[in-house]
Design an enzyme around this catalytic site. Structure first.
Site, PDB file in Angstrom:
ATOM      1  N   ALA A  96     -63.975  29.096  25.882  1.00 12.23           N
ATOM      2  CA  ALA A  96     -65.263  27.409  25.077  1.00 12.23           C
ATOM      3  C   ALA A  96     -64.009  26.301  23.860  1.00 12.23           C
ATOM      4  O   ALA A  96     -64.250  25.544  23.908  1.00 12.23           O
ATOM      5  CB  ALA A  96     -65.980  27.890  25.310  1.00 12.23           C
TER       6      ALA A  96
ATOM      7  N   THR B   9     -64.430  22.209  23.218  1.00 10.97           N
ATOM      8  CA  THR B   9     -65.439  21.809  21.876  1.00 10.97           C
ATOM      9  C   THR B   9     -65.172  20.096  21.718  1.00 10.97           C
ATOM     10  O   THR B   9     -66.085  19.638  21.305  1.00 10.97           O
ATOM     11  CB  THR B   9     -66.057  22.877  21.189  1.00 10.97           C
ATOM     12  OG1 THR B   9     -64.940  22.850  20.813  1.00 10.97           O
ATOM     13  CG2 THR B   9     -66.698  23.813  21.575  1.00 10.97           C
TER      14      THR B   9
ATOM     15  N   GLN C  48     -61.542  30.958  30.874  1.00 10.49           N
ATOM     16  CA  GLN C  48     -62.250  31.371  31.072  1.00 10.49           C
ATOM     17  C   GLN C  48     -63.366  29.742  31.423  1.00 10.49           C
ATOM     18  O   GLN C  48     -64.624  30.074  31.427  1.00 10.49           O
ATOM     19  CB  GLN C  48     -62.638  32.415  30.058  1.00 10.49           C
ATOM     20  CG  GLN C  48     -62.108  32.626  29.009  1.00 10.49           C
ATOM     21  CD  GLN C  48     -62.622  33.687  28.020  1.00 10.49           C
ATOM     22  OE1 GLN C  48     -61.548  33.224  27.320  1.00 10.49           O
ATOM     23  NE2 GLN C  48     -62.953  34.274  27.705  1.00 10.49           N
TER      24      GLN C  48
ATOM     25  N   VAL D  97     -65.174  27.188  32.952  1.00 10.16           N
ATOM     26  CA  VAL D  97     -65.763  26.915  34.488  1.00 10.16           C
ATOM     27  C   VAL D  97     -65.642  25.368  34.602  1.00 10.16           C
ATOM     28  O   VAL D  97     -66.160  24.191  35.936  1.00 10.16           O
ATOM     29  CB  VAL D  97     -67.020  27.092  34.827  1.00 10.16           C
ATOM     30  CG1 VAL D  97     -66.834  28.840  34.667  1.00 10.16           C
ATOM     31  CG2 VAL D  97     -68.146  26.790  33.597  1.00 10.16           C
ATOM     32  N   ASP D  98     -64.914  24.135  33.590  1.00  4.35           N
ATOM     33  CA  ASP D  98     -64.994  22.107  33.141  1.00  4.35           C
ATOM     34  C   ASP D  98     -63.807  22.304  34.360  1.00  4.35           C
ATOM     35  O   ASP D  98     -64.368  20.182  34.411  1.00  4.35           O
ATOM     36  CB  ASP D  98     -65.551  22.188  31.611  1.00  4.35           C
ATOM     37  CG  ASP D  98     -64.018  22.754  31.180  1.00  4.35           C
ATOM     38  OD1 ASP D  98     -62.993  22.783  31.398  1.00  4.35           O
ATOM     39  OD2 ASP D  98     -64.462  22.785  29.453  1.00  4.35           O
TER      40      ASP D  98
ATOM     41  N   HIS E  56     -63.411  32.441  35.627  1.00  6.40           N
ATOM     42  CA  HIS E  56     -65.132  32.189  36.440  1.00  6.40           C
ATOM     43  C   HIS E  56     -65.470  31.530  36.798  1.00  6.40           C
ATOM     44  O   HIS E  56     -66.817  30.762  36.869  1.00  6.40           O
ATOM     45  CB  HIS E  56     -65.711  31.692  34.396  1.00  6.40           C
ATOM     46  CG  HIS E  56     -65.657  33.616  33.449  1.00  6.40           C
ATOM     47  ND1 HIS E  56     -65.711  33.301  31.605  1.00  6.40           N
ATOM     48  CD2 HIS E  56     -65.852  34.530  33.622  1.00  6.40           C
ATOM     49  CE1 HIS E  56     -65.065  34.421  31.314  1.00  6.40           C
ATOM     50  NE2 HIS E  56     -65.425  35.685  32.007  1.00  6.40           N
TER      51      HIS E  56
END
Ligand code: ZN
Length: 249
Positions: free
Chosen positions: A14, A18, A93, A95-96, A113
């Site tokens: 993540a 960000t 990890q 999913v974007d 994911h």
């Protein structure tokens, strides 16, 4: 493979997204830890069972889509790495879809994911773009159903309560075994499979570089730990990798 150039595996969490405005939902301070009713929206059982849960989930996706997240300097640096001819695989990890949006070849990105850029029918398996489903929500449908069979549409992500895709996991482990440099970026390295992949890489002789704002369980064993923000750290690391400065081989 590309002559003598080492294979670089990049695991991203993540933290790399960000800076693109995507919150770390899963992190210790993340929404899904703090708010059980939010976690329902991404948990397969309640999602399939409840129209109300799905309506809220579509509103959440609509709002997330409205952020219009774009790749940042960290994503672009990894695309530059591939463009420079360095053999690279991205294990994410996230999913974007931002690695692909930044220009990394889709076949070089393994989405541990799944992806939130697509939807599929829980009944017949028919799939399509998330954008098309969100357009239906914007046009007034609060729980758009499969156009083919009327079944429940769900994101192509691995939701809570679902297993990871074994085939994807096997590919990730193969990459971890075969790489010479393993770069772990923006991941706490505490959740399977991210907790395991650096171990496999180390056991097979790879050089481990950790780029993360917070300490990880691998910091003591890593060959290098970088704490500077990812969008500045990655372009610098990529420049060194392109120069062959990190191969140590
Ligand atoms: Zn269907």
């Amino acid at each position: 493979m590309n002559g003598k150039r080492p294979l670089v595996a990049v695991l991203t969490g993540a933290g790399i997204s960000t800076d693109s405005g995507i919150p770390d939902y899963r992190g210790p301070q993340g929404l899904w830890q703090r708010d059980p009713s939010a976690q329902e929206l991404v948990t397969i059982g309640p999602y399939l069972a409840s129209t109300e849960v799905r309506r809220r989930a579509w509103l959440m996706r609509r709002d997330a889509g409205a952020i219009g997240a774009r790749p940042n300097a960290g994503h672009r640096a990894l695309a530059d790495l591939e463009r420079a001819g360095v053999p690279v695989r991205v294990l994410t990890q996230n999913v974007d879809g931002l690695h692909q949006a930044a220009g990394v070849s889709p076949r070089k990105v393994l989405e541990l994911h799944g992806t939130a850029t697509g939807v599929r029918c829980a009944g017949c398996g028919e799939s399509g773009p998330m954008a098309a489903a969100l357009a239906r929500v914007a046009a007034g449908e609060d729980d758009p159903a499969c156009a083919r069979c009327g079944g429940v549409l769900r994101p192509c992500t691995v939701m809570f309560g679902e297993p990871l895709d074994e085939r994807v996991l096997e590919q990730a482990e193969t990459i971890a075994r075969n790489c010479q440099v393993f770069l772990a970026v923006g991941s706490s390295l505490q959740v399977h499979p991210a907790a395991l992949l650096p171990r496999i890489a180390l056991e097979h002789g790879a050089r481990l570089i950790v780029v993360n704002g917070e300490p990880t369980p691998y910091d003591a064993e890593a060959h290098e730990v970088v704490r500077t923000p990812i969008s500045t750290a990655l372009p610098a690391l990529v420049a060194r990798l392109v120069d062959g400065d990190l191969s140590g081989l």
